[in-house]
Design an enzyme around this catalytic site. Structure first.
Site, PDB file in Angstrom:
ATOM      1  N   ASN A  13       0.915  -1.240  -0.010  1.00  0.00           N
ATOM      2  CA  ASN A  13       0.075  -0.060   0.008  1.00  0.00           C
ATOM      3  C   ASN A  13       1.036   1.242  -0.135  1.00  0.00           C
ATOM      4  O   ASN A  13       1.438   1.387   1.065  1.00  0.00           O
ATOM      5  CB  ASN A  13      -0.703  -0.196   1.270  1.00  0.00           C
ATOM      6  CG  ASN A  13      -1.839   1.207   1.481  1.00  0.00           C
ATOM      7  OD1 ASN A  13      -1.939   2.195   0.554  1.00  0.00           O
ATOM      8  ND2 ASN A  13      -2.264   1.277   2.675  1.00  0.00           N
ATOM      9  N   TRP A  14       0.993   1.964  -1.095  1.00  0.00           N
ATOM     10  CA  TRP A  14       1.834   2.893  -1.356  1.00  0.00           C
ATOM     11  C   TRP A  14       1.275   4.092  -0.630  1.00  0.00           C
ATOM     12  O   TRP A  14       2.041   5.121  -0.450  1.00  0.00           O
ATOM     13  CB  TRP A  14       2.396   3.177  -2.794  1.00  0.00           C
ATOM     14  CG  TRP A  14       3.429   2.489  -3.460  1.00  0.00           C
ATOM     15  CD1 TRP A  14       4.063   1.344  -2.552  1.00  0.00           C
ATOM     16  CD2 TRP A  14       4.076   2.542  -4.673  1.00  0.00           C
ATOM     17  NE1 TRP A  14       4.942   0.832  -3.370  1.00  0.00           N
ATOM     18  CE2 TRP A  14       5.003   1.483  -4.708  1.00  0.00           C
ATOM     19  CE3 TRP A  14       3.782   3.358  -5.793  1.00  0.00           C
ATOM     20  CZ2 TRP A  14       5.753   1.223  -5.862  1.00  0.00           C
ATOM     21  CZ3 TRP A  14       4.536   3.261  -6.970  1.00  0.00           C
ATOM     22  CH2 TRP A  14       5.623   2.174  -6.827  1.00  0.00           C
ATOM     23  N   LYS A  15       0.110   4.256  -0.275  1.00  0.00           N
ATOM     24  CA  LYS A  15      -0.498   5.534   0.238  1.00  0.00           C
ATOM     25  C   LYS A  15      -0.379   6.479  -0.640  1.00  0.00           C
ATOM     26  O   LYS A  15      -0.170   6.428  -1.875  1.00  0.00           O
ATOM     27  CB  LYS A  15      -0.047   5.571   1.717  1.00  0.00           C
ATOM     28  CG  LYS A  15      -0.303   4.375   2.512  1.00  0.00           C
ATOM     29  CD  LYS A  15       0.120   4.567   4.089  1.00  0.00           C
ATOM     30  CE  LYS A  15       0.155   3.404   4.684  1.00  0.00           C
ATOM     31  NZ  LYS A  15      -0.113   3.546   6.154  1.00  0.00           N
ATOM     32  N   HIS A  99      -9.610   1.113   4.631  1.00  0.00           N
ATOM     33  CA  HIS A  99      -8.379   1.196   5.392  1.00  0.00           C
ATOM     34  C   HIS A  99      -8.778   2.159   6.588  1.00  0.00           C
ATOM     35  O   HIS A  99      -9.498   3.087   6.615  1.00  0.00           O
ATOM     36  CB  HIS A  99      -7.366   1.850   4.525  1.00  0.00           C
ATOM     37  CG  HIS A  99      -6.084   1.875   5.231  1.00  0.00           C
ATOM     38  ND1 HIS A  99      -5.354   2.745   6.052  1.00  0.00           N
ATOM     39  CD2 HIS A  99      -5.098   0.776   4.957  1.00  0.00           C
ATOM     40  CE1 HIS A  99      -4.328   2.236   6.418  1.00  0.00           C
ATOM     41  NE2 HIS A  99      -3.991   1.438   5.851  1.00  0.00           N
ATOM     42  N   GLU A 101      -7.027   4.594   7.837  1.00  0.00           N
ATOM     43  CA  GLU A 101      -6.833   5.873   7.653  1.00  0.00           C
ATOM     44  C   GLU A 101      -8.080   6.632   6.908  1.00  0.00           C
ATOM     45  O   GLU A 101      -8.389   7.639   7.232  1.00  0.00           O
ATOM     46  CB  GLU A 101      -5.627   6.119   6.673  1.00  0.00           C
ATOM     47  CG  GLU A 101      -4.169   5.865   7.406  1.00  0.00           C
ATOM     48  CD  GLU A 101      -3.057   5.367   6.738  1.00  0.00           C
ATOM     49  OE1 GLU A 101      -2.969   5.629   5.426  1.00  0.00           O
ATOM     50  OE2 GLU A 101      -2.032   4.871   7.339  1.00  0.00           O
ATOM     51  N   GLU A 171      -5.804  -5.468  10.378  1.00  0.00           N
ATOM     52  CA  GLU A 171      -4.966  -4.574  10.561  1.00  0.00           C
ATOM     53  C   GLU A 171      -5.089  -3.714  11.884  1.00  0.00           C
ATOM     54  O   GLU A 171      -5.978  -2.683  11.811  1.00  0.00           O
ATOM     55  CB  GLU A 171      -4.788  -3.617   9.375  1.00  0.00           C
ATOM     56  CG  GLU A 171      -4.426  -3.818   8.094  1.00  0.00           C
ATOM     57  CD  GLU A 171      -3.990  -3.048   7.152  1.00  0.00           C
ATOM     58  OE1 GLU A 171      -2.820  -2.884   6.636  1.00  0.00           O
ATOM     59  OE2 GLU A 171      -4.527  -2.003   6.929  1.00  0.00           O
ATOM     60  N   GLY A 177       1.841   1.587  10.718  1.00  0.00           N
ATOM     61  CA  GLY A 177       2.873   2.650  10.651  1.00  0.00           C
ATOM     62  C   GLY A 177       3.541   3.383  11.977  1.00  0.00           C
ATOM     63  O   GLY A 177       4.253   4.226  12.034  1.00  0.00           O
ATOM     64  N   SER A 217       3.064  -2.632  10.317  1.00  0.00           N
ATOM     65  CA  SER A 217       4.375  -2.795  10.420  1.00  0.00           C
ATOM     66  C   SER A 217       5.116  -4.184  10.070  1.00  0.00           C
ATOM     67  O   SER A 217       5.792  -4.745  10.705  1.00  0.00           O
ATOM     68  CB  SER A 217       4.719  -2.248  11.832  1.00  0.00           C
ATOM     69  OG  SER A 217       4.241  -1.193  12.254  1.00  0.00           O
ATOM     70  N   GLY A 238       2.590  -1.433   4.382  1.00  0.00           N
ATOM     71  CA  GLY A 238       2.607   0.083   3.974  1.00  0.00           C
ATOM     72  C   GLY A 238       4.088   0.492   3.702  1.00  0.00           C
ATOM     73  O   GLY A 238       4.734   0.551   2.737  1.00  0.00           O
ATOM     74  N   GLY A 239       4.899   0.703   4.858  1.00  0.00           N
ATOM     75  CA  GLY A 239       6.186   1.382   4.710  1.00  0.00           C
ATOM     76  C   GLY A 239       7.076   0.487   3.930  1.00  0.00           C
ATOM     77  O   GLY A 239       7.892   0.976   3.168  1.00  0.00           O
TER      78      GLY A 239
END
Ligand code: PEP
Length: 259
Positions: A13-15, A99, A101, A171, A177, A217, A238-239
């Site tokens: 997930n590149w956000k 998600h 966010e 999640e 994150g 994470s 993500g990251g």
């Protein structure tokens, strides 16, 4: 994982990161690092403006393109939105919905998550439906009650014939994150619980066949232990999906590229 019954999915997930011009250099670096796996579906979920670029660059590297959000409407006066038909028309195969966010910053309700998942399914796109508890809920022992509600709401009215097309991502909000990963035992416990809810709603076969991912994470170091859990069928990342070497290492941790 249980590759006999279900697909392993590693989805990045590149956000709101990475420019269109950065896609080709990223894929050029990633491609030689990726293991040759036949059973792990590798996906990168990118901002809508980068879908075309990812579809073009990802093809040769066998990376499927995913989107990060979709409108709950078919078409019309919804400035700024992107419909499921528009994503399908381009060739998008996956799309994240719900998600944390989006739930937190855009007040995305369970009803909206459900509508979005249905629109995607109508267009043949796999929704990656995100659920997860807050730290407060975990500390109050409300994790499974919350997840149970989120899953039932997200899948409301989705037919048994379509459930196999869905992917669920567990999640925990406190792990996204933050660098705080759920332990393998915590991830397994909730993913197994989710499979139980699907079993209750749809029966044993759909429950056995649905892919349930862990996200929060996940990285090159902890992926193998998380993915070794019987009910963790992959990851939403993500990251670590922004670094080719780390992302490739997570795909390799599915174990199928090592033969
Ligand atoms: C995510 O955003 O879905 C996620 C899991 O992020 P991270 O891997 O950075 O925790």
């Amino acid at each position: 994982m249980n590759v006999k019954y279900r697909k392993t999915v590693i989805a990045g997930n590149w956000k709101m990161n990475m420019l269109a011009s950065e896609i080709k250099p990223f894929i050029d670096e990633l491609k030689p690092l990726l293991p040759k796996t036949k059973t792990c579906e590798t996906v990168l979920c990118v901002p809508a403006v980068n879908v075309s670029g990812m579809l073009k660059q990802g093809r040769e590297a066998k990376i499927s393109c995913g989107a990060q959000d979709v409108s709950e409407h078919d078409k019309g006066a919804y400035t700024g939105d992107v419909s499921a038909a528009m994503l399908a028309d381009l060739g998008v195969k996956y799309c994240i919905v719900g998600h944390s966010e989006r739930r937190a910053y855009y007040a995305e309700s369970d009803v909206k998550v459900n509508l979005k998942a249905k629109k995607l399914l109508e267009q043949g796109i796999t929704p990656i439906i995100c659920v997860g508890e807050s730290l407060e809920q975990r500390e109050m022992d409300l994790t499974m009650a919350h997840i149970n509600y989120q899953i039932r709401a997200a899948l409301n009215g989705i037919d048994v014939s379509r459930i196999r097309k869905c992917v669920i991502a567990y999640e925990p909000i406190w792990a996204i994150g933050t660098g705080k990963t759920a332990t393998a035992a915590q991830a397994q416990e909730v993913c197994c619980g989710i499979r139980g809810i699907i079993r209750d709603m749809y029966g044993a076969r759909p429950a056995r066949g649905i892919s349930i991912l862990y996200g929060g994470s996940m990285n090159a170091k902890n992926a193998a232990e998380l993915l070794a859990q019987p009910d963790v069928d992959g990851g939403l990342i993500g990251g670590a999906s922004l670094k080719p070497a780390d992302f490739a290492a997570i795909v390799a941790a599915t174990g199928e590229g090592n033969e």
